[in-house]
Design a protein around this motif. Structure first.
Motif, mmCIF file in Angstrom:
data_model
loop_
_atom_site.group_PDB
_atom_site.id
_atom_site.type_symbol
_atom_site.label_atom_id
_atom_site.label_comp_id
_atom_site.label_asym_id
_atom_site.label_seq_id
_atom_site.Cartn_x
_atom_site.Cartn_y
_atom_site.Cartn_z
ATOM 1 N N GLU A 236 31.961 45.232 25.528
ATOM 2 C CA GLU A 236 30.554 45.120 25.141
ATOM 3 C C GLU A 236 29.874 43.971 25.876
ATOM 4 N N LEU A 237 30.566 42.851 25.978
ATOM 5 C CA LEU A 237 29.992 41.687 26.654
ATOM 6 C C LEU A 237 29.811 41.955 28.143
ATOM 7 N N ALA A 238 30.773 42.626 28.777
ATOM 8 C CA ALA A 238 30.668 42.928 30.200
ATOM 9 C C ALA A 238 29.441 43.772 30.496
ATOM 10 N N CYS A 239 29.216 44.794 29.687
ATOM 11 C CA CYS A 239 28.055 45.661 29.910
ATOM 12 C C CYS A 239 26.740 44.910 29.730
ATOM 13 N N ASP B 165 23.784 43.882 32.781
ATOM 14 C CA ASP B 165 22.354 44.171 32.701
ATOM 15 C C ASP B 165 21.526 42.901 32.811
ATOM 16 N N LEU B 166 21.987 41.820 32.194
ATOM 17 C CA LEU B 166 21.230 40.567 32.221
ATOM 18 C C LEU B 166 21.280 39.901 33.596
ATOM 19 N N LEU B 167 22.416 39.983 34.269
ATOM 20 C CA LEU B 167 22.551 39.355 35.588
ATOM 21 C C LEU B 167 21.845 40.150 36.678
ATOM 22 N N SER C 152 28.149 48.441 21.533
ATOM 23 C CA SER C 152 27.007 48.136 22.383
ATOM 24 C C SER C 152 27.458 48.215 23.833
ATOM 25 N N LEU C 153 26.761 49.002 24.642
ATOM 26 C CA LEU C 153 27.179 49.211 26.032
ATOM 27 C C LEU C 153 26.078 48.834 27.014
ATOM 28 N N LEU D 41 30.851 51.019 32.292
ATOM 29 C CA LEU D 41 31.389 49.981 33.175
ATOM 30 C C LEU D 41 31.265 50.393 34.637
ATOM 31 N N GLU D 42 31.586 51.652 34.928
ATOM 32 C CA GLU D 42 31.503 52.137 36.311
ATOM 33 C C GLU D 42 30.067 52.143 36.802
#
Length: 381
Positions: free
Chosen positions: A166-169, A173-175, A332-333, A206-207
């Motif tokens: 969830e954090l990675a997704c 988006d934020l970066l 959350s994705l 993720l992909e």
């Protein structure tokens, strides 16, 4: 913070997380005659499943981290902002970090969990975590710094369970391309405890965000600007977030209690083994006869059940075994994106995100806060 007497007939609750607050709410609403004292060192309740939306600004602090002063005052509960350093079950007493002693008629231990670095060198010195609003602020600062850099940058997340994925997704988006993202998992798949549908949707998410996933990869050490991997490779990073595991908070208890897989051993009734008036729920507890997952959903259901057990114990009535009702999983994705199974459906995308957010908002401790939050969201602020 409200005070409590040194000697009390109250039910004392150690820990103001999901389990503790669920138990307190149930006690106050169904058994208001039972006095309750909460011991919790944090100023705020942390609704961890919504920390991702706090990070992205999709939700506000008062929605995700309400103040315990307001919550306990609305419930008529005494709150001691303190930590427990020892418990004597024979004397029905406990000692606080402030040096104060407190006696109790009943005790509920729901102090939760803390990060587990498994002894990996450098994790404590060189990694971030993602467990509370302070972690959110630190990560926001790191994101702002990375967006200003002109050089190639990378963020590394260790652990591909729900928090890591969830954090990675959300970070991707934020970066918005300002840094590469690496997700490292020692096991053979992401989300090993999730449903096939959610795992598939997460893989697609993720992909789509170009997040590099390293499976069957163990971290051997963390350095300030490198993470060392087995068998001898390394990734340079400008920030590493450790989400690879947790362990029960340890509180010295006399006499020494039995443990189950590193957690306080409890019966199916949620009472601690060998104790008449001591109960434990949430991540700090484990039952040899059950395999309840360590999730907020379980902790909240246990909180409601243990409140009834505490009331029954006072009446001298038989205690009933806890039965977990799995109501599904929501992930959350990314910004405005989610996946869910349960509630009679499988769904992914923006609608799933809206359902997830609305569902969680209604579960916030304190009805007034929940209604205010839901109203603000429905009106689009």
């Amino acid at each position: 913070m409200t005070s409590a007497p040194a000697s009390t007939e109250a039910t004392v609750v150690i820990g103001g997380g999901f389990g503790g607050m669920s138990a307190i709410q149930t006690l106050r609403h169904r058994h208001p005659e039972i006095p309750v004292v909460l011991i919790e060192p944090r100023q705020r309740f942390i609704f961890q499943p919504l920390l991702y939306e706090l990070l992205s600004g999709e939700l506000q602090p008062w929605e995700v981290t309400p103040d315990l002063n307001q919550l306990t005052a609305s419930l008529g509960v005494s709150w001691l902002r303190d930590s427990v350093v020892s418990i004597d079950t024979r004397q029905r007493s406990l000692t606080l970090a402030s040096g104060r002693s407190l006696t109790w008629r009943q005790l509920l231990i729901t102090a939760g969990s803390q990060p587990n670095d498994y002894g990996t060198p450098g994790v404590r010195e060189h990694s971030l975590s993602f467990r509370d609003d302070d972690d959110v602020q630190r990560l926001r600062q790191r994101i702002a710094t990375l967006k200003k850099r002109s050089l190639d940058s990378a963020l590394v997340i260790v652990g591909a369970g729900a928090t890591g994925v969830e954090l990675a997704c959300k970070l991707a988006d934020l970066l918005d391309g300002a840094a590469a993202l690496h997700l490292i998992e020692m096991g053979s798949s992401i989300l090993p405890n999730s449903t096939a549908f959610n795992r598939e949707q997460a893989s697609v998410a993720l992909e789509r965000r170009n997040i590099t996933v390293h499976l069957n990869t163990a971290v051997t050490a963390v350095e300030a600007e490198r993470v060392l991997l087995k068998p001898g490779t390394a990734i340079r990073h400008q920030g590493l977030i450790w989400t690879a595991g947790s362990q029960a908070v340890s509180i010295p208890i006399l006499p020494a209690p039995a443990h189950h897989r590193g957690r306080l051993n409890i019966e199916a009734t949620l009472r601690m083994e060998g104790q008449e008036a001591v109960f434990a729920i949430g991540d700090i507890s484990g039952c040899p006869d059950a395999n309840w997952p360590a999730t907020a959903q379980v902790a909240m259901q246990q909180g409601a059940a243990v409140a009834e057990a505490l009331a029954a114990q006072r009446r001298g009535s038989p205690l009933q075994p806890f039965e977990f009702m799995d109501r599904g999983e929501m992930l959350s994705l990314g910004v405005g994106d989610a996946s869910l199974t349960g509630l009679g459906m499988t769904l992914a995308g923006p609608i799933a995100f809206q359902i997830r957010r609305a569902t969680y908002l209604t579960r916030l401790p304190g009805a007034s806060l929940g209604l205010r939050s839901a109203g603000a969201w429905l009106l689009g602020r």
